[in-house]
Scaffold this active site. Structure first.
Site, PDB file in Angstrom:
ATOM      1  N   LYS A  58       1.108  -1.236  -0.323  1.00 35.66           N
ATOM      2  CA  LYS A  58       0.190   0.228   0.233  1.00 35.66           C
ATOM      3  C   LYS A  58       0.556   0.958   0.082  1.00 35.66           C
ATOM      4  O   LYS A  58       0.138   2.498  -0.166  1.00 35.66           O
ATOM      5  CB  LYS A  58      -0.952   0.229   0.883  1.00 35.66           C
ATOM      6  N   ARG A  59       1.967   1.580   0.714  1.00 34.51           N
ATOM      7  CA  ARG A  59       3.046   1.858   0.469  1.00 34.51           C
ATOM      8  C   ARG A  59       3.395   2.526  -1.236  1.00 34.51           C
ATOM      9  O   ARG A  59       3.983   3.675  -0.880  1.00 34.51           O
ATOM     10  CB  ARG A  59       3.849   2.257   1.430  1.00 34.51           C
TER      11      ARG A  59
END
Ligand code: GLU
Length: 512
Positions: free
Chosen positions: A265-266
């Protein structure tokens, strides 16, 4: 393929990652292909990880993609409730049934006692010791305590754990549709907790009981769940549900754009692209994300892109509507290897979808997309902008960025050309041209004619005047057909822009 009953079973622990959307999509497609049912089940039994708003997000994200559950917490259905936290009694009953049959047992050990057991067995040379067939008889549970003691403890405390009694040396074979045969030996497995001290079931317990009771025929999920499947098979055996056990298909991971490692998700923030379908406001900036929608992706294009992340129809065709996907899709054409998350490909899909849409549809989307910022812009106007810009954009946001001059006055100009050439062109000539335009009907063809006759009268070529006109109207040297753009922007605004720009050009040149 017979009609299936399939489920998407996310845990509401945060926004739904795009990999989860792909899982939902594949599950949905197989339901649609066979005329079966697509069930949404919310697996919210882990109260520590529960995040408010996540279930809503999941439902909205699926809706945005055009993936509509036939059954689920928000639409109901014959197999509900569809939120696991509302099914506690069912799991409880089933867990106790296994205890009565000697296939599971009560465990009273504290976390501390379990830790001590691990230390002790480690010292004795056991590798990664766990609560299993080899250690359970040294622990405090209903197998080692007397019946009376067990009863007493059960009465005293609500915090009772139920564990599955895993027999050693059983062979477990999972026939995975994507991965083929995957083998496990039960001696490697721990006595999984089925019911936790808070009365909630574990994922394994709830998942199996629900898949059975909801008559799920195929489980399609990420490959991170493959190891758990061993325990799941044992649970199906324990319940004697093996005959109706669903078929499994474990999807490979989505990989980073460079193919190295799992897409996280980063990565979105890191690489400047979305990894969530919709925006999510988390508690901190770091936990807040923009979605595909916000970046200006079209939902249908996004779905088409996602479908191809790990599946292909075996033909050259790349553009598929949801309906066509459902017809063409099959689980055995899913690829085993990880799929690289190629955002350029996503943009390519988006571009194809935009080009092929009619202007009215684009206008409607654009209106919604920027509803607040440009609330005064009407659909007719957007339709004209769509016509001129659709071949020049990849994302809906590009209409507003690359075509900003349709929506806002020009404040900055690409100055290189001005610095180089403006002086030689006697600014007053341009002012006179503005005068000529004032008298004309403001259609693209009339503007063009006026310009051409003006150029002839003043012995100017296209190259002498067009670049400045373009800069004045749009601020940049790139753009759609200038005369058409002028017509769309309208006489009044264009004339004002020309006047302002020519003054600015003079200033820019004299600033040198
Ligand atoms: N609740 C699990 C998840 O969040 C479901 C896994 C499964 O589909 O069995 O992914």
């Amino acid at each position: 393929m017979d009609k299936v009953r399939v489920r998407f079973a996310p845990s509401p622990t945060g926004p739904l990652h795009i990999g989860g959307v792909r899982t939902a999509l594949y599950t949905y497609l197989i339901a649609k292909k066979t005329g079966g049912a697509f069930v949404l089940r919310i697996e919210d039994t882990d109260q520590n990880r529960y995040v408010t708003g996540a279930e809503e997000y999941i439902i909205k994200a699926l809706e945005w993609c055009g993936i509509s559950p036939d059954e689920g917490p928000h639409v109901g259905g014959d197999y509900g409730p569809y939120r696991q936290s509302e099914r506690k009694d069912i799991y409880n009953k089933h867990a106790k049934q296994l205890v009565e049959q000697g296939k599971a047992y009560y465990a009273f050990d504290t976390a501390d006692e379990i830790e001590k057991m691990r230390e002790r067995l480690s010292e004795e040379g056991q590798h990664a010791p766990k609560y299993d067939y080899s250690s359970r008889m040294s622990m405090r549970n209903s197998l080692t305590l007397s019946e009376a003691e067990t009863k007493k403890l059960l009465k005293e405390s609500d915090d009772v754990i139920i564990r599955l009694k895993v027999q050693p040396n059983e062979e477990i074979i999972v026939h995975d549709i994507i991965r083929g045969e995957v083998r496990f030996n039960s001696s490697e497995l721990d006595d999984k907790v089925l019911l936790k001290a808070d009365g909630m079931p574990t994922y394994h317990m709830a998942n199996i009981v629900d898949d059975h009771l909801m008559e799920i025929t195929h489980v399609i999920r990420g490959e991170e769940w493959l190891p758990s499947t061993a325990h799941h098979v044992l649970l199906y055996r324990a319940f004697k549900w093996e005959d109706t056990m669903p078929k499994f298909a474990h999807l490979s991971l989505l990989l980073k754009p460079n193919g190295k490692g799992k897409l996280s998700k980063r990565d979105g923030a890191k690489f400047g692209f979305p990894v969530f379908p919709l925006a999510w406001r988390g508690e901190s900036e770091e936990d807040s994300f923009k979605g595909f929608k916000d970046y200006g992706f079209d939902p249908e294009a996004t779905v088409n892109f996602l479908a191809f992340l790990g599946w292909n129809p075996g033909t050259e065709q790349e553009i598929f509507s949801m309906k066509e996907l459902a017809e063409a899709f099959s689980l055995d054409q899913i690829v085993k290897s990880g799929a690289r998350f190629d955002i350029d490909k996503a943009k390519w899909y988006n571009q194809q979808y935009i080009i092929n849409k009619d202007n009215k549809e684009i206008a409607q989307y654009l209106k919604k997309y920027n509803a607040e910022k440009y609330s005064n812009v009407d659909l007719d106007y957007l339709e004209k902008v769509a016509e001129l810009m659709k071949e020049r954009v990849e994302l809906y946001s590009d209409f507003y960025e690359k075509g900003k001059f349709f929506f806002e006055e020009v404040r900055e100009y690409e100055e290189k050309m001005i610095r180089k050439k403006w002086k030689d062109h006697r600014p007053e000539k341009f002012n006179r041209f503005t005068g000529v335009l004032t008298e004309k009907d403001f259609t693209a063809s009339k503007i063009k004619l006026a310009l051409e006759s003006y150029m002839a009268d003043n012995e100017m070529g296209y190259g002498d005047i067009m670049p400045f006109l373009r800069l004045a109207v749009s601020g940049t040297m790139q753009g759609p057909d200038l005369f058409k753009a002028m017509e769309v922007i309208g006489k009044e605004r264009v004339l004002k822009r020309l006047e302002e720009a020519f003054n600015r050009f003079n200033n820019i040149v004299s600033e040198k």
